[in-house]
Design an enzyme around this catalytic site. Structure first.
Site, PDB file in Angstrom:
ATOM      1  N   ASP A 112     -30.139  16.528  -5.400  1.00  0.00           N
ATOM      2  CA  ASP A 112     -29.353  16.189  -4.250  1.00  0.00           C
ATOM      3  C   ASP A 112     -28.325  15.039  -4.741  1.00  0.00           C
ATOM      4  O   ASP A 112     -28.750  13.933  -5.325  1.00  0.00           O
ATOM      5  CB  ASP A 112     -29.885  15.749  -2.880  1.00  0.00           C
ATOM      6  CG  ASP A 112     -29.080  15.182  -1.947  1.00  0.00           C
ATOM      7  OD1 ASP A 112     -28.409  16.243  -1.340  1.00  0.00           O
ATOM      8  OD2 ASP A 112     -28.787  14.217  -1.384  1.00  0.00           O
ATOM      9  N   HIS A 151     -26.678  20.411  -9.053  1.00  0.00           N
ATOM     10  CA  HIS A 151     -27.058  20.173  -7.671  1.00  0.00           C
ATOM     11  C   HIS A 151     -28.069  21.109  -7.098  1.00  0.00           C
ATOM     12  O   HIS A 151     -28.424  20.877  -6.133  1.00  0.00           O
ATOM     13  CB  HIS A 151     -25.665  20.507  -7.162  1.00  0.00           C
ATOM     14  CG  HIS A 151     -25.022  19.257  -7.007  1.00  0.00           C
ATOM     15  ND1 HIS A 151     -24.877  18.290  -6.104  1.00  0.00           N
ATOM     16  CD2 HIS A 151     -23.670  18.983  -8.055  1.00  0.00           C
ATOM     17  CE1 HIS A 151     -23.931  17.312  -6.366  1.00  0.00           C
ATOM     18  NE2 HIS A 151     -23.309  17.900  -7.271  1.00  0.00           N
TER      19      HIS A 151
END
Length: 126
Positions: free
Chosen positions: A101, A97
């Site tokens: 995204d 992450h």
């Protein structure tokens, strides 16, 4: 052992196939040089060959993501409102992450699934 295909994004399908065959031969003979095991950014893992449907792949640091492909099996599937038997596989995507995204990763996984379901989609990307 995860051999790295360097500059895979710049290869044609034929070049990629040849490089995969070359690296596979080197791996099977224990002749992979250290440079062939470093520098990857993304791993493709076919755990389906071990008769596994799904998994939670673990990223090899410092890679950004890993796509796992499970075995392909016959399953009942709804097609146009009717029950049919279809070849089905499970795709598993693990991603960092900090690099990507979740919406982008989900879109990528949808694109991969579309390509598996309808390979003609790939022609639009060539």
């Amino acid at each position: 052992m995860v051999p790295v295909v360097h500059d895979a994004d710049r290869m044609t399908t034929a070049e990629l196939s040849a490089e995969l065959a070359r690296l596979t031969d080197l791996a099977r003979t224990g002749s992979l040089p250290p440079a062939a095991l470093t520098g990857g950014t993304f791993t493709l893992n076919n755990y389906g060959v071990f008769d596994v449907d799904g998994s939670t792949p673990i990223i090899n640091h410092p890679e950004a993501a890993l796509l796992g492909v499970g075995r392909i099996i016959d399953k009942p599937w709804a097609v146009n409102g009717e029950l049919a038997v279809r070849k089905v596989t499970q795709l598993s995507l693990t991603f960092d992450h900090r690099v990507c995204d979740g919406g982008v990763a989900g879109g990528f996984l949808r694109f991969v699934a579309d390509c598996v379901e309808r390979p003609i989609v790939l022609l639009g990307e060539v």
